[in-house]
Structures are given as structure tokens and as C-alpha cells.
Design an enzyme around this catalytic site. Structure first.
Site, PDB file in Angstrom:
ATOM      1  N   ASP A  14      -4.135  69.920  54.873  1.00  0.00           N
ATOM      2  CA  ASP A  14      -4.327  68.694  54.087  1.00  0.00           C
ATOM      3  C   ASP A  14      -3.439  67.551  54.568  1.00  0.00           C
ATOM      4  O   ASP A  14      -3.899  66.426  54.777  1.00  0.00           O
ATOM      5  CB  ASP A  14      -4.007  68.931  52.600  1.00  0.00           C
ATOM      6  CG  ASP A  14      -4.983  69.894  51.938  1.00  0.00           C
ATOM      7  OD1 ASP A  14      -6.134  69.975  52.388  1.00  0.00           O
ATOM      8  OD2 ASP A  14      -4.570  70.571  50.968  1.00  0.00           O
ATOM      9  N   ARG A  38       7.837  69.747  43.176  1.00  0.00           N
ATOM     10  CA  ARG A  38       7.117  68.500  43.447  1.00  0.00           C
ATOM     11  C   ARG A  38       7.901  67.234  43.095  1.00  0.00           C
ATOM     12  O   ARG A  38       7.940  66.296  43.903  1.00  0.00           O
ATOM     13  CB  ARG A  38       5.737  68.497  42.772  1.00  0.00           C
ATOM     14  CG  ARG A  38       4.774  69.533  43.351  1.00  0.00           C
ATOM     15  CD  ARG A  38       4.633  69.386  44.856  1.00  0.00           C
ATOM     16  NE  ARG A  38       3.712  70.346  45.432  1.00  0.00           N
ATOM     17  CZ  ARG A  38       4.079  71.442  46.104  1.00  0.00           C
ATOM     18  NH1 ARG A  38       5.352  71.734  46.272  1.00  0.00           N
ATOM     19  NH2 ARG A  38       3.171  72.250  46.628  1.00  0.00           N
ATOM     20  N   SER A  66      -4.230  80.891  50.738  1.00  0.00           N
ATOM     21  CA  SER A  66      -3.438  79.673  50.903  1.00  0.00           C
ATOM     22  C   SER A  66      -2.157  79.862  50.082  1.00  0.00           C
ATOM     23  O   SER A  66      -2.197  80.231  48.904  1.00  0.00           O
ATOM     24  CB  SER A  66      -4.287  78.492  50.443  1.00  0.00           C
ATOM     25  OG  SER A  66      -3.497  77.549  49.806  1.00  0.00           O
ATOM     26  N   ASP A  95      -0.645  69.089  41.439  1.00  0.00           N
ATOM     27  CA  ASP A  95       0.354  68.441  42.291  1.00  0.00           C
ATOM     28  C   ASP A  95       0.190  66.927  42.361  1.00  0.00           C
ATOM     29  O   ASP A  95       1.168  66.186  42.380  1.00  0.00           O
ATOM     30  CB  ASP A  95       0.316  69.038  43.706  1.00  0.00           C
ATOM     31  CG  ASP A  95       0.929  70.424  43.754  1.00  0.00           C
ATOM     32  OD1 ASP A  95       1.648  70.781  42.803  1.00  0.00           O
ATOM     33  OD2 ASP A  95       0.682  71.145  44.736  1.00  0.00           O
TER      34      ASP A  95
END
Ligand code: ARG
Length: 393
Positions: A14, A94, A172, A123
Site C-alpha cells: 500500500d 498509529r 497480511s 487506521d
């Protein structure tokens, strides 16, 4: 002079696609920032990857200590398990990553901030709100803007010759010091058992035949020693991860409510987090009054929700932390846990602030004046008894 954007860069698909898109589709010069929160990635090769994609500058920031001190420790004090299960590893990292991106943006006089989140997860909420709360700059999320999915991203990677491994990995992974989230592939089938190969921190077969005990010492609500060795919080977490994980404890598999409204099947490994929070909760029960515990459960729940849903910087968080810190002044002592073939339980606790008074609780001696109980019960139940009488005529 062209515009500069600072991108939170993990080295994955990404964020690599995001670099190229920021350059081509948005016309930015890109500065990448990779924040080390204990993900155990090869940071050097992430930097090389970024540079190969012509970023104008790359920063690698070691934030492990800050993460442990200012994000993990408060979450221990708050017994933070989202929906009773998830120790928030990703959610805690985050806002820290976002704040580092903002720091670099200030230093570099950037014109924008960017992240690689899709429009489907939590996120994006955490990045957007934290970044915006710290600085008023445009926030660009190319994957979300262009509604990309994995297939479209792989097409983009091929088209632009981006050097990234697009072989479909089985899972992932997002991991840091506090936990490992495993997503994708067969995990999305909510009725199917997660295959053993998904797990890396927790042993799932050939578990030790002998039980182990671990002893965690807390001071003001946070661990300061493990198995009698005083150590910093990072080493304590690493030690606990190994000890607890090798006995097959630390896997979480649940259906989670994302802040965005979706339900998702989430699988985590967090041996240290589960053990430390279990021990911490137990110690609180020894030293806090029942009134404190009942109220703190509400506060803990709200704290966890704020952290999960991206509101780390809401003033309410500070207010809750102040309350929690006050309660933690007496949360000092030792807790012993027993680990054996996939099970973990607290087997002992002690504290200089203990409210447990064996002489009162025991059934054998009588320092407790039983005659006091009768009157208490009459008053305690008065309204309930009256209400029943009124109802039954
Ligand atoms: N569901 C968890 C959370 O929202 C973990 C997500 C981990 N995956 C990720 N792609 N960031 O915190």
C-alpha cells in the site's frame, strides 16, 4: 519549487504504491518516514526501497522506547482490551507514527501529509485525526482516494515497474512490540480454524510437559521486574512474549467491530500483553476498593474505545489518564502466573497496599462481628423488598 509531502512508509504494498501515486497523480516530492515500533522489519532495506522510488529524503525513526513508555504503559494501567479481547497493538502505534510524520513535516516545511490506508479500516481514522489535531495540512490517502484494492495495486505495481514482492503472501501482518495482527486469506472465513502456520509468537504444538511460573512485579501500575530481574519495560515485554508464547498462550481469535461499522474476523498473537494485563487486573483487585474497581471498569472501557477509534488526542483521554494514574498509586506488588499447555492463570498475588485481610475473611477465627451483618442486610435490601411488596399487593 514543487510541493513536498511526508508519507508514513512501512515498505509494504500500500505505502509503496502510495509513493508512486503521490509523485505521479498528485505531483508531490515525497519524503518517507518509517517509524520503528518494534515491528522487526529490515529497516535498511525499507530505506533502500524508498530511495529506489526516488523519494527526496527518507527518515527512519526508532520510537520503541516512546511507544513502550507513553503508549503501552498507559494501556496496561487501563487494562486495555478492546471488546474484552484485543490489546490494541496496532491502534496504539498509529497515533505515535502520525505524530512522527507531523514532526518531520514541520522540520521539512512540507505542504502535505500522507498515509497508505484504505477506506475500510480503523487506521485511516487514527492517522487522519491525530495528524489533523497536530497540524493543519492536507492529508492525502491515495489508496482510499482511488478506491484501490489489492488486485488494482498489483496492476499498478507492474505497470510502473515498482520493485516490490507481489507474490500473494498467505497472510497480511501488522506487528509491533505489543502484538501481532494476522489478516487476509483463509482468516477471512469466520468459521474456519486459523491454520497453525499463521502463528509466529505462540507455539501451537509440542508444548512443554512441565509447567512454568512467571512472577511480574508492578510499581504504580506498570511492570518493573519479571522473574525477579529488574528490567526496562521493553525487555520485560520481550521476555514475557517468549515465556508465555512457548506454553501456547497468547492467541486471540474474535469478531471485531471496526469503528467504521464493519465487522471483521481478527486474529492476534499477544502473549505478553495478555499476561501482563491479566496480572495487572488481578493486582488491582487486591489493592483497590470495590468502589474504585467498579468505576475504573467504566473508565478503562472508555479509554480503550478512544484509543481504538482514533481519539488518542481527545482531551477526554487526558482526563481519563489522570483518573487512572491516581488509582495506580497503590497498584504495586507481585503477581504469579502459571503456564501449562495452553493455559494461563494467576496463582498468587501480594502487595504492601493489600486490602485483603485474612483475619477478617477467614471462616475459622472470629475477629469479625457477625451481628453487624443483619442490620446491614435490612437496609441494603429495604427498597427491593418494599418494591416487591407494593407490586404483589
Ligand atoms: N483490527 C486491528 C485494529 O484496527 C488490527 C489491524 C491490523 N491491520 C492493519 N492493516 N493495520 O487495530
Amino acid at each position: 519549487m514543487s510541493k513536498k509531502v511526508v508519507l508514513a512508509y512501512s515498505g509494504g504494498l500500500d505505502t509503496s504504491v502510495a509513493i508512486k501515486m503521490l509523485q505521479l497523480n498528485y505531483g508531490y516530492d515525497v519524503i518517507t518516514v518509517t517509524v520503528d515500533v518494534g515491528q522487526n522489519d529490515d529497516l535498511k532495506s525499507i530505506e533502500e526501497k524508498a530511495k529506489e522510488m526516488n523519494v527526496i529524503k527518507h527518515y527512519t525513526i526508532d520510537a520503541k522506547r516512546e511507544f513502550a513508555e507513553h503508549y503501552i504503559k498507559p494501556s496496561i494501567k487501563a487494562n486495555a482490551l478492546y471488546e474484552g479481547k484485543y490489546p490494541l497493538a496496532t491502534a496504539l502505534a498509529r497515533p505515535l507514527i502520525a505524530s512522527k510524520v507531523v514532526e518531520i513535516a514541520k522540520r521539512e516545511n512540507a505542504n502535505g501529509l500522507a498515509h497508505g490506508c484504505t477506506g475500510k479500516g480503523n487506521d485511516q481514522i487514527r492517522f487522519d485525526i491525530t495528524m489533523r489535531a497536530l497540524i493543519n495540512l492536507p492529508i492525502i490517502a491515495p489508496i482510499r482516494d482511488y478506491n484501490l484494492n489489492r488486485e488494482k495495486e498489483i496492476e499498478f505495481v507492474k505497470e510502473h515497474n515498482i520493485k516490490i514482492n507481489t507474490e500473494s503472501k498467505r497472510y497480511s501482518i501488522d506487528q509491533n512490540l505489543w502484538g501481532r495482527a494476522i489478516e487476509g486469506g483463509v482468516i477471512e472465513e469466520e468459521y474456519k480454524e486459523v491454520p497453525d502456520d499463521a502463528f509466529n509468537w505462540v507455539k501451537v504444538k509440542d508444548l512443554p510437559d512441565q509447567p512454568s511460573y512467571i512472577k511480574i512485579e508492578f510499581e504504580n501500575g506498570v511492570p518493573i521486574a519479571i522473574d525477579d530481574v529488574k528490567d526496562d519495560i521493553i525487555s520485560i515485554i520481550e521476555y514475557a512474549n517468549n515465556e508465555v508464547g512457548r506454553h501456547g498462550v497468547g492467541i486471540i481469535d474474535h469478531i471485531e467491530d471496526r469503528a467504521i461499522g464493519l465487522k471483521s474476523r481478527e486474529v492476534y498473537e499477544a502473549p505478553a500483553a495478555l499476561a501482563i494485563i491479566e496480572a495487572h487486573k488481578d493486582l488491582e483487585k487486591l489493592v483497590l476498593t470495590n468502589h474504585e474497581i467498579r468505576f475504573k471498569e467504566l473508565v478503562d472501557r472508555e479509554w480503550t474505545w478512544l484509543a481504538y477509534s482514533g481519539l488518542w488526542l481527545d482531551p477526554l483521554m487526558r482526563a481519563l489518564n489522570n483518573f487512572i494514574d491516581t488509582t495506580q498509586e497503590r497498584v504495586s506488588g507481585n503477581v504469579r502466573l502459571k503456564l501449562y499447555k495452553g493455559s494461563m492463570r494467576v496463582v498468587g498475588r501480594e502487595s504492601r497496599y493489600s486490602l485483603y485481610n485474612k483475619r477478617l475473611a477467614t471462616y475459622s477465627k472470629d475477629e469479625f462481628d457477625q451481628s453487624l451483618a443483619k442490620g446491614f442486610i435490612q437496609l441494603w435490601g429495604l427498597q427491593s423488598i418494599l418494591a416487591n411488596e407494593v407490586q404483589n399487593g
